[in-house]
Motif scaffolding. Structure first.
Motif, PDB file in Angstrom:
ATOM      1  N   ALA A 295      56.380  15.719  31.114  1.00  0.00           N
ATOM      2  CA  ALA A 295      55.207  16.398  30.559  1.00  0.00           C
ATOM      3  C   ALA A 295      55.620  17.383  29.476  1.00  0.00           C
ATOM      4  O   ALA A 295      54.948  17.490  28.429  1.00  0.00           O
ATOM      5  CB  ALA A 295      54.449  17.117  31.672  1.00  0.00           C
ATOM      6  N   GLU A 298      56.592  15.313  26.324  1.00  0.00           N
ATOM      7  CA  GLU A 298      55.412  14.740  25.680  1.00  0.00           C
ATOM      8  C   GLU A 298      54.590  15.818  24.970  1.00  0.00           C
ATOM      9  O   GLU A 298      54.026  15.575  23.897  1.00  0.00           O
ATOM     10  CB  GLU A 298      54.556  14.009  26.718  1.00  0.00           C
ATOM     11  CG  GLU A 298      55.173  12.714  27.212  1.00  0.00           C
ATOM     12  CD  GLU A 298      54.262  11.990  28.184  1.00  0.00           C
ATOM     13  OE1 GLU A 298      53.141  12.488  28.443  1.00  0.00           O
ATOM     14  OE2 GLU A 298      54.669  10.923  28.701  1.00  0.00           O
ATOM     15  N   LYS A 299      54.510  17.000  25.557  1.00  0.00           N
ATOM     16  CA  LYS A 299      53.775  18.093  24.923  1.00  0.00           C
ATOM     17  C   LYS A 299      54.432  18.490  23.613  1.00  0.00           C
ATOM     18  O   LYS A 299      53.743  18.758  22.608  1.00  0.00           O
ATOM     19  CB  LYS A 299      53.709  19.290  25.873  1.00  0.00           C
ATOM     20  CG  LYS A 299      52.891  20.454  25.333  1.00  0.00           C
ATOM     21  CD  LYS A 299      52.820  21.588  26.345  1.00  0.00           C
ATOM     22  CE  LYS A 299      51.990  22.744  25.790  1.00  0.00           C
ATOM     23  NZ  LYS A 299      51.917  23.868  26.778  1.00  0.00           N
ATOM     24  N   GLY A 302      53.661  15.679  21.179  1.00  0.00           N
ATOM     25  CA  GLY A 302      52.244  15.677  20.816  1.00  0.00           C
ATOM     26  C   GLY A 302      51.913  16.700  19.747  1.00  0.00           C
ATOM     27  O   GLY A 302      51.083  16.440  18.866  1.00  0.00           O
ATOM     28  N   ASN A 326      49.533   3.910  27.283  1.00  0.00           N
ATOM     29  CA  ASN A 326      49.216   5.155  27.991  1.00  0.00           C
ATOM     30  C   ASN A 326      49.932   6.348  27.373  1.00  0.00           C
ATOM     31  O   ASN A 326      49.368   7.453  27.300  1.00  0.00           O
ATOM     32  CB  ASN A 326      49.603   5.033  29.466  1.00  0.00           C
ATOM     33  CG  ASN A 326      48.747   4.030  30.215  1.00  0.00           C
ATOM     34  OD1 ASN A 326      47.601   3.790  29.839  1.00  0.00           O
ATOM     35  ND2 ASN A 326      49.287   3.434  31.245  1.00  0.00           N
ATOM     36  N   LEU A 327      51.159   6.142  26.939  1.00  0.00           N
ATOM     37  CA  LEU A 327      51.904   7.227  26.297  1.00  0.00           C
ATOM     38  C   LEU A 327      51.220   7.667  25.014  1.00  0.00           C
ATOM     39  O   LEU A 327      51.066   8.872  24.763  1.00  0.00           O
ATOM     40  CB  LEU A 327      53.337   6.766  26.001  1.00  0.00           C
ATOM     41  CG  LEU A 327      54.162   7.701  25.125  1.00  0.00           C
ATOM     42  CD1 LEU A 327      54.404   9.027  25.826  1.00  0.00           C
ATOM     43  CD2 LEU A 327      55.485   7.056  24.725  1.00  0.00           C
ATOM     44  N   SER A 330      48.145   9.681  25.697  1.00  0.00           N
ATOM     45  CA  SER A 330      48.519  11.022  26.132  1.00  0.00           C
ATOM     46  C   SER A 330      48.950  11.887  24.955  1.00  0.00           C
ATOM     47  O   SER A 330      48.559  13.066  24.858  1.00  0.00           O
ATOM     48  CB  SER A 330      49.656  10.928  27.158  1.00  0.00           C
ATOM     49  OG  SER A 330      50.106  12.208  27.534  1.00  0.00           O
ATOM     50  N   ARG A 333      45.867  13.003  22.853  1.00  0.00           N
ATOM     51  CA  ARG A 333      45.111  14.076  23.510  1.00  0.00           C
ATOM     52  C   ARG A 333      45.853  15.409  23.416  1.00  0.00           C
ATOM     53  O   ARG A 333      45.234  16.463  23.213  1.00  0.00           O
ATOM     54  CB  ARG A 333      44.868  13.708  24.970  1.00  0.00           C
ATOM     55  CG  ARG A 333      43.882  12.550  25.135  1.00  0.00           C
ATOM     56  CD  ARG A 333      43.799  12.090  26.581  1.00  0.00           C
ATOM     57  NE  ARG A 333      42.841  10.993  26.722  1.00  0.00           N
ATOM     58  CZ  ARG A 333      42.687  10.269  27.822  1.00  0.00           C
ATOM     59  NH1 ARG A 333      43.442  10.536  28.888  1.00  0.00           N
ATOM     60  NH2 ARG A 333      41.796   9.295  27.875  1.00  0.00           N
ATOM     61  N   LEU A 334      47.180  15.368  23.562  1.00  0.00           N
ATOM     62  CA  LEU A 334      47.958  16.592  23.431  1.00  0.00           C
ATOM     63  C   LEU A 334      47.878  17.147  22.019  1.00  0.00           C
ATOM     64  O   LEU A 334      47.822  18.365  21.822  1.00  0.00           O
ATOM     65  CB  LEU A 334      49.419  16.319  23.807  1.00  0.00           C
ATOM     66  CG  LEU A 334      49.697  16.081  25.298  1.00  0.00           C
ATOM     67  CD1 LEU A 334      51.101  15.532  25.506  1.00  0.00           C
ATOM     68  CD2 LEU A 334      49.517  17.363  26.090  1.00  0.00           C
ATOM     69  N   SER A 378      40.014   8.306  21.358  1.00  0.00           N
ATOM     70  CA  SER A 378      40.708   9.544  21.722  1.00  0.00           C
ATOM     71  C   SER A 378      40.689  10.581  20.611  1.00  0.00           C
ATOM     72  O   SER A 378      40.935  11.760  20.854  1.00  0.00           O
ATOM     73  CB  SER A 378      42.163   9.235  22.108  1.00  0.00           C
ATOM     74  OG  SER A 378      42.830   8.580  21.045  1.00  0.00           O
TER      75      SER A 378
END
Length: 548
Positions: A295, A298-299, A302, A326-327, A330, A333-334, A378
């Protein structure tokens, strides 16, 4: 020779040794004690002894047996000293039983450890892998590790191993030398990396101990050089797994992967570019990364998504899909929720990137409509100034999935904003046989509404010339019927060239599509009525259809 082998020893349930009790009892204090206890319990001379968790297993016990039968003598080398030392500790082969026993000989050999070569230290460490826990408990691993660090210190600046992220800056050891953030420091960083490749031969347990010795394991890692080393080590392990040469479970690398990610997240974008972060994600994903570390990574990615390229997003999927959709969802969205203040140019750059991504993954036969819509929807509406890219992606998806029913095709088109379709895209949509008729009518109606609004706006501007002062519209004029030879402005009147023809063409297209939908609905009702009547009528009374 009676009673030549009066002792049976079963080692780790692997192998049984038939030996002479007096020979082994002379050097092995633990065996002497066990034999006495077994004799007292069983009251028999020939007894079998079980030895479990013996370091080195049958190989180690065979070396000990050779030492005992050779009257306390054996050739000790860097390749066998670790095993012999652990066996001697395990069997209590001290000088209380015999002068110059095996434990004393191995300790004497290890006293010259700091004079060993770099290769000798690595060789001895590598031999400890099969009995690592025992070697660690008796302090051997720590001795070898201290010697290893001393060798690194002799050939490089050891301070880089203890420097925090605030005092070290460089880029990760990525393929092709990706994205050096600080070129001036790259030369010193490369000097510190001379030992990276050599340590890749060691097992994850030994590397973990190496990091613990430096106080940089897990969340304690704040060192860029060690982070670079871990990424290089994990990359090499990934390549070995691909070649089927690595029998170590991926779970054994989880602690190392988490440690590397802790370092990456701590140093962030000051030391890692967006592309480097995607490379890191590809490397660590195969080693059971913890949810918290993934997480955090990914943040970080992102927040830099507007710097990514299409190749960065094309990461292989894990559950049968060609791509990890899915990645990407994510990461989008981040990015959208990364800053409270929205930067429109950055958002639109991501919008163009995602449209290209949709077109790239659309031909994937395993891509579900729900995943396609999750990506397309998204982003907020203002991230796209035109939805032509989304329409092209939808068309590619429908072409690659010809068996989709009408309901699914209509569902797929819900991510469109018809108000932001260009006239050319709308015309193509209206003629596209893969697009449901009702969707085509909706798009044409939206375009017609927009056209009327634009025309009304132009008329208002013509009636109020003052409102056109800042306008950049081009207005064409034609001469009056009087065809006066004067060229004054009063002799010309404004007209809209081609507007009437375009409006009429749009109106006719819209009308044709509406009639088409009405006819299709009528046919569907008639077919449903016929089917319901056929169900109600008994089979023996049902009349056969007559051919005309």
């Amino acid at each position: 020779m009676p009673d030549l082998c009066d002792l049976q020893i079963h080692v780790n349930g692997q192998q049984t040794f038939f030996l002479h009790e007096k020979v082994l009892s002379r050097f092995c204090g633990k065996l002497r004690k066990i034999i006495k206890e077994e004799k007292r319990r069983n009251q028999i001379r020939k007894s079998g002894i079980e030895i479990d968790d013996f370091p080195g297993g049958a190989e180690g016990f065979e070396l000990v047996s050779r030492f005992c039968y050779n009257n306390g003598s054996i050739i000790i080398t860097v390749s066998n000293v670790s095993l012999l030392h652990c066996c001697a500790v395990s069997l209590g082969m001290t000088e209380k039983l015999s002068s110059c026993n095996l434990l004393h000989q191995t300790e004497t050999f290890l006293e010259g450890l700091f004079d060993w070569s770099w290769a000798d230290i690595l060789t001895s460490l590598r031999t400890c892998e099969s009995f690592f826990s025992f070697a660690d408990s008796c302090g051997l691993i720590q001795k070898l590790m201290n010697s290893l660090l001393a060798k690194i210190a002799q050939n490089s600046d050891v301070s880089v191993l203890f420097a925090s992220s605030s005092s070290s800056s460089s880029s990760p050891d990525t393929p092709n030398g990706l994205f050096l953030r600080t070129p001036s420091s790259s030369s010193s960083s490369n000097k510190a990396a001379w030992w990276f490749e050599d340590l890749t031969i060691l097992s994850p347990k030994i590397i973990q101990q190496f990091l613990k010795t430096l106080g940089a394991f897990g969340s304690d890692n704040n060192n860029l050089v060690l982070t670079r080393f871990l990424l290089h080590y994990l990359k090499t392990a990934t390549q070995c797994k691909g070649n089927n040469n690595n029998l170590i479970s991926s779970s054994e690398y989880t602690g190392l992967a988490d440690t590397a990610v802790h370092g990456v997240v701590l140093m962030g974008k000051t030391a890692f570019s967006c592309r480097s972060l995607f490379w890191v994600l590809r490397i660590v994903s195969g080693f059971g990364l913890s949810r918290e570390c993934r997480a955090g990574l990914e943040k970080l990615i992102g927040g830099l998504l507007d710097q990514a390229t299409l190749d960065d997003l094309l990461i292989s999927g894990h559950n049968g899909g060609a791509y990890d959709v899915n990645l990407v969802v994510s990461l989008i969205r981040l990015f959208v929720h990364h800053d409270k203040v929205v930067c429109i140019p950055r958002m639109m750059k991501v919008g163009r990137l995602i449209d290209n991504y949709l077109r790239e993954i659309a031909p994937d036969q395993s891509l579900k409509i729900s995943k396609f819509l999750a990506i397309a929807e998204s982003l907020p509406d203002y991230a796209r100034d035109s939805f032509d890219g989304v329409y092209r992606a939808i068309d590619i998806y429908l072409e690659s999935h010809p068996a989709l029913p009408l309901e699914e095709r209509s569902r797929l088109c819900r991510c469109q904003n018809y108000d932001k379709l260009s006239l050319e895209a709308c015309k193509d949509l209206a003629k596209n046989p893969r697009i449901p008729p009702r969707i085509a009518v909706q798009a044409l109606a939206s375009q017609g509404s927009n056209f009327v609004k634009e025309k009304d706006t132009k008329k208002k501007n013509i009636k109020n010339p003052s409102s056109m002062k800042n306008s950049t519209q081009m207005v064409l004029y034609k001469k009056n019927k009087s065809e006066s030879s004067s060229t004054c402005a009063s002799d010309f009147s404004p007209v809209d060239v081609g507007e009437d023809a375009e409006s009429e063409h749009m109106r006719l297209n819209l009308q044709r599509m509406q009639w088409k939908v009405v006819e299709l609905e009528k046919v569907c009702r008639e077919m449903k009525g016929q089917m319901s009547r056929m169900v109600k009528t008994p089979s023996h009374n049902r009349a056969l259809p007559r051919l005309c």
